[in-house]
Motif scaffolding. Structure first.
Motif, PDB file in Angstrom:
ATOM      1  N   LEU A  43       0.835  -1.203   0.000  1.00 45.97           N
ATOM      2  CA  LEU A  43       0.000   0.000   0.000  1.00 45.97           C
ATOM      3  C   LEU A  43       0.868   1.251   0.000  1.00 45.97           C
ATOM      4  CD1 LEU A  43      -2.716  -1.078   2.609  1.00 45.97           C
ATOM      5  CD2 LEU A  43      -2.844  -1.162   0.102  1.00 45.97           C
ATOM      6  N   LEU A  44       1.911   1.250   0.828  1.00 45.94           N
ATOM      7  CA  LEU A  44       2.843   2.380   0.859  1.00 45.94           C
ATOM      8  C   LEU A  44       3.596   2.465  -0.457  1.00 45.94           C
ATOM      9  CD1 LEU A  44       4.375   4.679   2.250  1.00 45.94           C
ATOM     10  CD2 LEU A  44       5.887   2.950   3.282  1.00 45.94           C
ATOM     11  N   GLN A  47       1.528   4.092  -3.086  1.00 46.89           N
ATOM     12  CA  GLN A  47       1.424   5.530  -2.831  1.00 46.89           C
ATOM     13  C   GLN A  47       2.686   6.265  -3.287  1.00 46.89           C
ATOM     14  OE1 GLN A  47       0.672   6.534   1.304  1.00 46.89           O
ATOM     15  NE2 GLN A  47       1.591   8.552   1.046  1.00 46.89           N
ATOM     16  N   ARG A  50       2.854   6.464  -7.107  1.00 46.78           N
ATOM     17  CA  ARG A  50       1.951   7.488  -7.645  1.00 46.78           C
ATOM     18  C   ARG A  50       2.472   8.891  -7.379  1.00 46.78           C
ATOM     19  NH1 ARG A  50      -1.972   4.357  -5.099  1.00 46.78           N
ATOM     20  NH2 ARG A  50      -2.104   5.936  -3.445  1.00 46.78           N
ATOM     21  N   GLU A  51       2.921   9.132  -6.157  1.00 46.98           N
ATOM     22  CA  GLU A  51       3.278  10.494  -5.754  1.00 46.98           C
ATOM     23  C   GLU A  51       4.615  10.956  -6.316  1.00 46.98           C
ATOM     24  OE1 GLU A  51       3.465  13.146  -1.616  1.00 46.98           O
ATOM     25  OE2 GLU A  51       2.662  11.089  -1.619  1.00 46.98           O
TER      26      GLU A  51
END
Length: 264
Positions: A43-44, A47, A50-51
């Motif tokens: 999950l991290l 993220q 994407r970021e």
């Protein structure tokens, strides 16, 4: 193997490891995150991808499984070009040694000592192939003195300190720079935070956020500094404590730990 370089971070799902992952990604580094099974590290990773538009690879397995560890690292080295190793995974605990299980003691030794050495030794030939690469090992301010009721943990962190500095000298004429960081108290979870707050001003001296510790550690490690002590008060504390006889600082620190145990 492609031409894209990666930073490998152990214990990457929480605490300092999570913050190392975030800040390395923010700096544009591609990352290989190693964490325990069930840590939801994916999950991290998603993220961060994407970021920051970096590549993130996740492996979840127990670093104390030596055979699996070496197997996974050999697989990684054939597929990824690793130029930065951050040995962050570690475990501690505060308990009288007579009340500690053999399993918990062995876990500290396996993860903090054997795990750090195995990861480093296995990856070292790979890191040496590069013109410039880095190793950052996470020790602790606890490495600077023995501590009652923690006994095995500060001993393991003293090992990491000695191992790192010896390795730095051994690799002095190579392209591999070895650094070791000594964090002080960190508010990493509610239990730790509560104990620190209950100690009042004394407990909060030297207290830094994970963000501050990681920012200092990365900046100085990438600049080639060998010994990293984040925080002005931690550096002052280290200098003052180094002037005291071992018996004196052992008593001071151990008494503080004993009081902490009494209120927790």
């Amino acid at each position: 193997m492609n031409n894209t370089t990666y930073t490998l971070i152990t214990g990457a799902s929480s605490g300092l490891g999570k913050e190392f992952s975030i800040q390395c990604a923010a700096m544009g580094m591609n990352i290989i995150m190693i964490a325990l099974p069930g840590s939801h590290t994916d999950l991290l990773a998603a993220q961060l991808t994407r970021e920051y538009e970096v590549e993130v690879k996740v492996l979840e397995f127990d670093l104390t499984d030596s055979r699996l560890l070496v197997e996974k690292l050999n697989e990684l080295m054939t597929e990824f070009d690793i130029t930065f190793l951050i040995n962050n995974a570690g475990i501690g605990g505060t308990v009288a040694i007579t009340e500690s299980s053999l399993e918990s003691i062995d876990k500290i030794i396996q993860l903090n000592v054997r795990g750090t050495v195995l990861v480093t030794q296995t990856l070292l030939p790979h890191l040496l192939k590069h013109k410039k690469s880095h190793i950052l090992n996470i020790s602790s301010m606890a490495a600077f003195t023995p501590i009652a009721y923690k006994t095995v943990y500060p001993a393991s962190k003293a090992f990491i300190s000695s191992f790192s500095l010896g390795l730095r000298e051994e690799l002095h004429h190579t392209g591999v720079s070895v650094s070791v960081v000594y964090p002080g108290p960190i508010m990493t979870n509610s239990g730790v935070s509560t104990r620190i707050v209950e100690q009042g001003m004394k407990g909060r001296i030297g207290l830094l956020t994970t963000t501050e510790i990681v920012m200092t550690s990365l900046r100085q490690a990438l600049a080639g500094k060998g010994i990293i002590i984040p925080g002005f008060w931690n550096r002052i504390s280290h200098r003052l404590m180094s002037m005291l006889p071992t018996e004196t600082k052992l008593r001071i620190v151990s008494d503080a730990v004993k009081k902490e145990m009494a209120v927790s």
